[in-house]
Design a protein around this motif. Structure first.
Motif, PDB file in Angstrom:
ATOM      1  N   PHE A 179      23.262  14.339  37.115  1.00 12.16           N
ATOM      2  CA  PHE A 179      23.157  15.111  35.869  1.00 12.16           C
ATOM      3  C   PHE A 179      23.527  16.696  36.090  1.00 12.16           C
ATOM      4  CE2 PHE A 179      20.517  11.564  34.206  1.00 12.16           C
ATOM      5  CZ  PHE A 179      21.595  11.029  33.469  1.00 12.16           C
ATOM      6  N   PHE A 180      23.786  17.505  34.991  1.00  8.94           N
ATOM      7  CA  PHE A 180      23.823  18.843  35.196  1.00  8.94           C
ATOM      8  C   PHE A 180      23.031  19.605  34.109  1.00  8.94           C
ATOM      9  CE2 PHE A 180      27.593  16.620  36.801  1.00  8.94           C
ATOM     10  CZ  PHE A 180      27.563  17.198  38.176  1.00  8.94           C
ATOM     11  N   VAL A 181      21.895  20.275  34.464  1.00  6.37           N
ATOM     12  CA  VAL A 181      21.241  21.062  33.708  1.00  6.37           C
ATOM     13  C   VAL A 181      22.044  22.425  33.556  1.00  6.37           C
ATOM     14  CG1 VAL A 181      19.095  22.514  33.339  1.00  6.37           C
ATOM     15  CG2 VAL A 181      19.146  20.091  34.732  1.00  6.37           C
ATOM     16  N   TYR A 182      21.938  22.648  32.066  1.00  9.25           N
ATOM     17  CA  TYR A 182      23.025  23.605  31.312  1.00  9.25           C
ATOM     18  C   TYR A 182      22.111  24.406  30.341  1.00  9.25           C
ATOM     19  CZ  TYR A 182      27.077  25.180  28.766  1.00  9.25           C
ATOM     20  OH  TYR A 182      28.110  26.058  28.412  1.00  9.25           O
ATOM     21  N   PHE A 183      21.648  25.562  30.455  1.00 10.14           N
ATOM     22  CA  PHE A 183      20.991  26.713  29.923  1.00 10.14           C
ATOM     23  C   PHE A 183      22.125  27.666  29.504  1.00 10.14           C
ATOM     24  CE2 PHE A 183      16.497  26.357  31.826  1.00 10.14           C
ATOM     25  CZ  PHE A 183      16.509  25.027  31.386  1.00 10.14           C
ATOM     26  N   GLN A 184      21.942  28.217  28.082  1.00 15.53           N
ATOM     27  CA  GLN A 184      22.618  29.126  27.331  1.00 15.53           C
ATOM     28  C   GLN A 184      21.742  30.364  26.826  1.00 15.53           C
ATOM     29  OE1 GLN A 184      24.525  26.123  25.141  1.00 15.53           O
ATOM     30  NE2 GLN A 184      26.441  26.653  25.686  1.00 15.53           N
ATOM     31  N   ASP A 240      12.677  18.187  28.800  1.00 13.73           N
ATOM     32  CA  ASP A 240      12.572  19.719  28.959  1.00 13.73           C
ATOM     33  C   ASP A 240      11.887  20.036  30.144  1.00 13.73           C
ATOM     34  OD1 ASP A 240      13.391  18.991  26.228  1.00 13.73           O
ATOM     35  OD2 ASP A 240      12.969  21.149  25.614  1.00 13.73           O
ATOM     36  N   GLY A 241      10.843  19.580  30.390  1.00 12.55           N
ATOM     37  CA  GLY A 241       9.982  19.646  31.529  1.00 12.55           C
ATOM     38  C   GLY A 241      10.610  19.693  32.943  1.00 12.55           C
ATOM     39  N   VAL A 242      11.276  18.679  32.997  1.00 16.41           N
ATOM     40  CA  VAL A 242      12.061  18.298  34.253  1.00 16.41           C
ATOM     41  C   VAL A 242      13.197  19.433  34.273  1.00 16.41           C
ATOM     42  CG1 VAL A 242      13.804  16.645  35.099  1.00 16.41           C
ATOM     43  CG2 VAL A 242      11.847  15.875  33.871  1.00 16.41           C
ATOM     44  N   MET A 243      14.004  19.698  33.343  1.00 12.22           N
ATOM     45  CA  MET A 243      14.925  20.887  33.287  1.00 12.22           C
ATOM     46  C   MET A 243      14.312  22.223  33.680  1.00 12.22           C
ATOM     47  SD  MET A 243      17.461  19.959  30.000  1.00 12.22           S
ATOM     48  CE  MET A 243      16.514  20.228  28.829  1.00 12.22           C
ATOM     49  N   ASP A 244      13.269  22.693  33.183  1.00 11.65           N
ATOM     50  CA  ASP A 244      12.556  23.787  33.418  1.00 11.65           C
ATOM     51  C   ASP A 244      12.112  23.807  34.977  1.00 11.65           C
ATOM     52  OD1 ASP A 244      12.618  24.851  30.920  1.00 11.65           O
ATOM     53  OD2 ASP A 244      10.571  23.992  30.389  1.00 11.65           O
ATOM     54  N   GLU A 245      11.637  22.577  35.693  1.00 12.06           N
ATOM     55  CA  GLU A 245      11.583  22.544  37.121  1.00 12.06           C
ATOM     56  C   GLU A 245      12.649  22.817  37.811  1.00 12.06           C
ATOM     57  OE1 GLU A 245       9.937  19.246  40.108  1.00 12.06           O
ATOM     58  OE2 GLU A 245       9.502  18.966  37.959  1.00 12.06           O
ATOM     59  N   ALA A 272      15.290  24.210  36.762  1.00  7.35           N
ATOM     60  CA  ALA A 272      15.592  25.549  36.579  1.00  7.35           C
ATOM     61  C   ALA A 272      14.986  26.766  37.264  1.00  7.35           C
ATOM     62  CB  ALA A 272      15.613  26.125  35.149  1.00  7.35           C
ATOM     63  N   GLU A 273      14.096  26.422  38.235  1.00 10.13           N
ATOM     64  CA  GLU A 273      13.365  27.401  39.034  1.00 10.13           C
ATOM     65  C   GLU A 273      14.085  27.407  40.438  1.00 10.13           C
ATOM     66  OE1 GLU A 273       9.594  25.678  39.888  1.00 10.13           O
ATOM     67  OE2 GLU A 273       8.672  25.982  37.826  1.00 10.13           O
ATOM     68  N   GLN A 274      15.251  26.776  40.740  1.00 11.73           N
ATOM     69  CA  GLN A 274      16.071  26.637  41.849  1.00 11.73           C
ATOM     70  C   GLN A 274      17.192  27.671  41.452  1.00 11.73           C
ATOM     71  OE1 GLN A 274      14.710  25.083  44.266  1.00 11.73           O
ATOM     72  NE2 GLN A 274      13.337  24.550  43.029  1.00 11.73           N
ATOM     73  N   MET A 275      17.757  28.012  42.531  1.00 10.70           N
ATOM     74  CA  MET A 275      18.948  28.931  42.537  1.00 10.70           C
ATOM     75  C   MET A 275      19.980  28.277  41.488  1.00 10.70           C
ATOM     76  SD  MET A 275      20.241  31.956  43.076  1.00 10.70           S
ATOM     77  CE  MET A 275      19.204  32.572  44.244  1.00 10.70           C
ATOM     78  N   PRO A 276      20.586  28.858  40.625  1.00 12.67           N
ATOM     79  CA  PRO A 276      21.817  28.116  39.875  1.00 12.67           C
ATOM     80  C   PRO A 276      23.202  28.222  40.754  1.00 12.67           C
ATOM     81  CG  PRO A 276      21.631  30.325  38.993  1.00 12.67           C
ATOM     82  CD  PRO A 276      20.347  30.045  39.842  1.00 12.67           C
ATOM     83  N   GLU A 277      24.028  27.058  40.546  1.00  6.82           N
ATOM     84  CA  GLU A 277      25.406  27.014  41.308  1.00  6.82           C
ATOM     85  C   GLU A 277      26.303  27.837  40.356  1.00  6.82           C
ATOM     86  OE1 GLU A 277      25.580  22.536  43.015  1.00  6.82           O
ATOM     87  OE2 GLU A 277      24.819  22.844  41.108  1.00  6.82           O
ATOM     88  N   ILE A 278      26.062  27.738  38.876  1.00  4.53           N
ATOM     89  CA  ILE A 278      26.977  28.830  38.131  1.00  4.53           C
ATOM     90  C   ILE A 278      26.021  29.528  37.289  1.00  4.53           C
ATOM     91  CG2 ILE A 278      28.716  28.304  36.444  1.00  4.53           C
ATOM     92  CD1 ILE A 278      29.485  25.604  37.447  1.00  4.53           C
ATOM     93  N   GLN A 279      26.512  30.838  37.180  1.00  6.54           N
ATOM     94  CA  GLN A 279      25.937  31.644  36.368  1.00  6.54           C
ATOM     95  C   GLN A 279      26.783  32.849  35.896  1.00  6.54           C
ATOM     96  OE1 GLN A 279      22.405  33.713  37.689  1.00  6.54           O
ATOM     97  NE2 GLN A 279      21.654  33.972  35.549  1.00  6.54           N
ATOM     98  N   HIS A 315      25.839  31.597  30.739  1.00  3.49           N
ATOM     99  CA  HIS A 315      25.873  29.998  30.826  1.00  3.49           C
ATOM    100  C   HIS A 315      25.184  29.902  32.229  1.00  3.49           C
ATOM    101  CE1 HIS A 315      28.358  29.355  27.276  1.00  3.49           C
ATOM    102  NE2 HIS A 315      28.826  30.592  27.236  1.00  3.49           N
ATOM    103  N   THR A 316      24.411  28.884  32.567  1.00  2.00           N
ATOM    104  CA  THR A 316      23.769  28.759  33.685  1.00  2.00           C
ATOM    105  C   THR A 316      23.570  27.350  33.865  1.00  2.00           C
ATOM    106  OG1 THR A 316      22.266  30.858  33.397  1.00  2.00           O
ATOM    107  CG2 THR A 316      21.945  29.273  35.134  1.00  2.00           C
ATOM    108  N   MET A 317      24.267  26.794  35.108  1.00  2.00           N
ATOM    109  CA  MET A 317      24.059  25.338  35.434  1.00  2.00           C
ATOM    110  C   MET A 317      23.372  24.792  36.733  1.00  2.00           C
ATOM    111  SD  MET A 317      27.503  22.838  34.787  1.00  2.00           S
ATOM    112  CE  MET A 317      27.278  22.606  33.065  1.00  2.00           C
ATOM    113  N   TRP A 318      22.839  23.785  36.721  1.00  2.00           N
ATOM    114  CA  TRP A 318      22.287  23.379  37.962  1.00  2.00           C
ATOM    115  C   TRP A 318      22.612  21.937  38.225  1.00  2.00           C
ATOM    116  CZ3 TRP A 318      19.832  26.262  34.657  1.00  2.00           C
ATOM    117  CH2 TRP A 318      19.338  27.454  35.042  1.00  2.00           C
TER     118      TRP A 318
END
Length: 411
Positions: A89-94, A164-169, A171-178, A187-190
């Motif tokens: 899966f790919f966590v995707y924050f905007q 949401d809790g899983v995604m927040d966890e 998102a504590e890592q370095m993103p692959e795309i920002q 746009h940020t993706m893990w």
């Protein structure tokens, strides 16, 4: 209920390609000038595939679809596009500023592939009518490439917000795309391939219904392609970006209507006709704003107007929408603009910014502007769950999900 899966995404080689120069807004949001800009941005920009340029020399063997397939084959062979080694899966924050203001919001979602479901199954719900033309176009692209380059924007309800809790966890890592897009949206993706996290996300979505927020044409195109290719593995899946309706960050903007070239339009005559249904007032509880004849009017529906008799074909929830009142009473009854003319956009254009809508009239480019409040999320949800639809351009979810961040190849 909803069947979703991690997948081996096809993705740009991040060590070779500047990702910020090859992604685009969704194909149906790309204007001619944006298309030119994307073409100039990078030779491997995804626009060449999702919305290629046509030309007078085009033929059945050389056209936007055959060129898209050739680009895809060439870029995969050259290692510009690579398939990831394991399903994820790919966590995707905007992160974005709400247009017209300074408030900063973060919308949190994740990308996976979802099982295509007929609407009759009451697992995936829609809220908009679709048009034949765009679906024919997208179907030809799908036939030639067997690849989905854009995700369907899906909504689900999860008051407990466990995902949401899983995604927040994550998102504590370095993103692959920002990256930042042309509207200043970050746009940020893990990538999430950890079996434990994948299992939690997958199991927690299993009893959810899904509502299409954006991507109705692409979803129905995928249904048609699935029906064509019943025996082909993977044709019953489509990439989706899932957003929780119970999370902060979801933003719906209004879409104003601007009318031009309406035969015999006269502002005074129009307002006289509108007086049958509306009071012109300056009170706060305004239904619809109208700018015409150099003046801004606030039209409020009269309390004695019987919407049930005027719109017997619609449900009570549909009749209470500002956009439905606008289309059925002001456009159809007061201006004589039919539903078919609206579908064909014969006289109507859609504008996100209130000032731009008013400005079009002030500059003489349009005759009248209708100014709306945004549709509420609960209104859209209830109408979708009831199996009904809303007029075109009733919701404008902001920001859009970028094309080219992650792709799904059926091969």
């Amino acid at each position: 209920m909803a069947k979703i899966y991690p997948f081996r995404s096809l993705r740009y080689a991040l060590d070779r390609i500047p990702i910020e120069r090859v992604v685009t807004q969704p194909y149906d949001k790309i204007s001619n000038s944006m298309q030119d800009r994307y073409y100039a941005s990078h030779p491997n920009n995804i626009v060449r595939i999702v919305l290629g340029k046509s030309g007078p020399e085009d033929s059945p063997t050389n056209n936007v679809y055959t060129r898209a397939a050739a680009y895809l084959k060439e870029w995969r062979a050259a290692g510009i596009l690579r398939q990831l080694p394991e399903p994820a899966f790919f966590v995707y924050f905007q992160r974005f500023a709400v247009p017209g203001g300074s408030e900063i919001r973060v919308r949190k979602g994740f990308v996976g592939v979802g099982q295509l479901e007929d609407y009759a199954n009451k697992i995936v719900f829609h809220h908009e009518h679709t048009l034949t033309g765009p679906k024919k176009d997208r179907l030809e692209l799908l036939r030639h490439t067997r690849t989905q380059f854009e995700q369907i924007f899906m909504l689900y309800e999860d008051p407990s917000r466990r995902i949401d809790g899983v995604m927040d966890e994550v998102a504590e890592q370095m993103p692959e795309i920002q990256i930042k897009d042309e509207y200043g949206v970050e746009h940020t993706m893990w990538t999430v391939s950890d079996p434990g996290k994948v299992s939690v996300m997958q199991s927690h979505m299993a009893d959810r219904n899904l509502i299409i927020a954006d991507g109705h044409h692409r979803y129905e195109t995928a249904l048609a392609y699935r029906d064509e290719m019943r025996s082909e593995r993977g044709s019953d899946l489509i990439p989706m970006t899932f957003f929780n309706m119970n999370s902060p960050g979801l933003t719906i903007l209004p879409t104003h209507r601007v009318l031009s070239n309406v035969p015999g339009f006269d502002a005074k005559t129009f307002f006289n006709r509108a007086g049958e249904f509306f009071d012109s007032s300056s009170r706060d509880n305004v239904t619809i704003g109208v700018f015409a004849g150099g003046e801004l009017h606030s039209l409020q529906l009269k309390s004695n107007v019987d919407l049930a008799s005027l719109m017997p074909d619609l449900s009570e929830k549909q009749r209470t929408l500002d956009v439905v009142v606008l289309h059925r009473l002001l456009l159809e009854k007061c201006l004589g603009i039919s539903e078919d003319a609206v579908r064909k956009e014969s006289y109507i254009a859609y504008v996100r910014e209130r000032e731009a809508a008013i400005g079009a009239v002030q500059e003489g480019k349009a005759q009248v502007a209708f100014l709306l409040s945004p549709t509420r999320l609960d209104q859209m949800r209830d109408i979708a769950y009831d199996g009904h639809v809303m007029p075109q351009k009733s919701t404008d979810f902001y920001p859009k999900v970028l094309s080219g961040l992650t792709m799904y190849s059926m091969d």
